[in-house]
Design an enzyme around this catalytic site. Sequence first.
Site, PDB file in Angstrom:
ATOM      1  N   CYS A 140       0.825  -1.214   0.000  1.00 66.73           N
ATOM      2  CA  CYS A 140       0.000   0.000   0.000  1.00 66.73           C
ATOM      3  C   CYS A 140       0.858   1.261   0.000  1.00 66.73           C
ATOM      4  CB  CYS A 140      -0.952  -0.020   1.195  1.00 66.73           C
ATOM      5  SG  CYS A 140      -2.130  -1.393   1.112  1.00 66.73           S
ATOM      6  N   THR A 141       1.983   1.197   0.671  1.00 69.48           N
ATOM      7  CA  THR A 141       2.897   2.341   0.669  1.00 69.48           C
ATOM      8  C   THR A 141       3.492   2.536  -0.726  1.00 69.48           C
ATOM      9  OG1 THR A 141       3.407   2.049   3.018  1.00 69.48           O
ATOM     10  CG2 THR A 141       4.996   3.298   1.695  1.00 69.48           C
TER      11      THR A 141
END
Length: 152
Positions: A44-45
Site C-alpha cells: 500500500c505504501t
Amino acid sequence: MLEVGQKAPDFKLQNQDGKWVSLSQFLGKKVIIYFYPKNHTPGCTRQACAFRDAYDGFKNLDVEVIGISKDQTSSHVKFIEDYQLPFLLLSDPHLEAITAYQVWVDKNNYGKITKGVKRSTYIIDEQGLIEKVFEKANPDTNANDILSYLQS
C-alpha cells in the site's frame, strides 16, 4: 466487481481532515478511486507513493485521485505526512464504499480464509459512470498504467 458503463455508486466518507467527501461533488471531472487494504503496509505504501510520483500528470489532465481504505482518519493523516501524499485519502471503517464497489472479498492467507479489501482501481468519468476497471491493481505499476491509459 462493478463493470464499465455502470453508474458509480455515490458515497459520503471522511477525508484525512475529518471533512465529508462524496463522489457526486466531483461530477464534471474524471476521478480515480483506488481501494487498498491498509496504510503503512509495504504494498500500500508503494502504491500510494506511485500515485504521489505520478500526481502532476493526473493534475495536468484535471483528474482527481482518491484513495479509500478502512483505516481511521488519524491513520490517514500520519500516512500522508510520512509520504507527502498530495491527494485525498478517505476513511471507510463501516465498509460502505468498499462494499458498494464490490472490493470486500474473501482472501486466502496460507489456507486461512479472511475478509479483506481487494486492491483495485476504478476510473469514473465526468458523468459519474465507470470508465475503466483495474481489477487486480499492481501496487508498483497501477498509477502509471492509469496515467498511460488516460493519455492515450
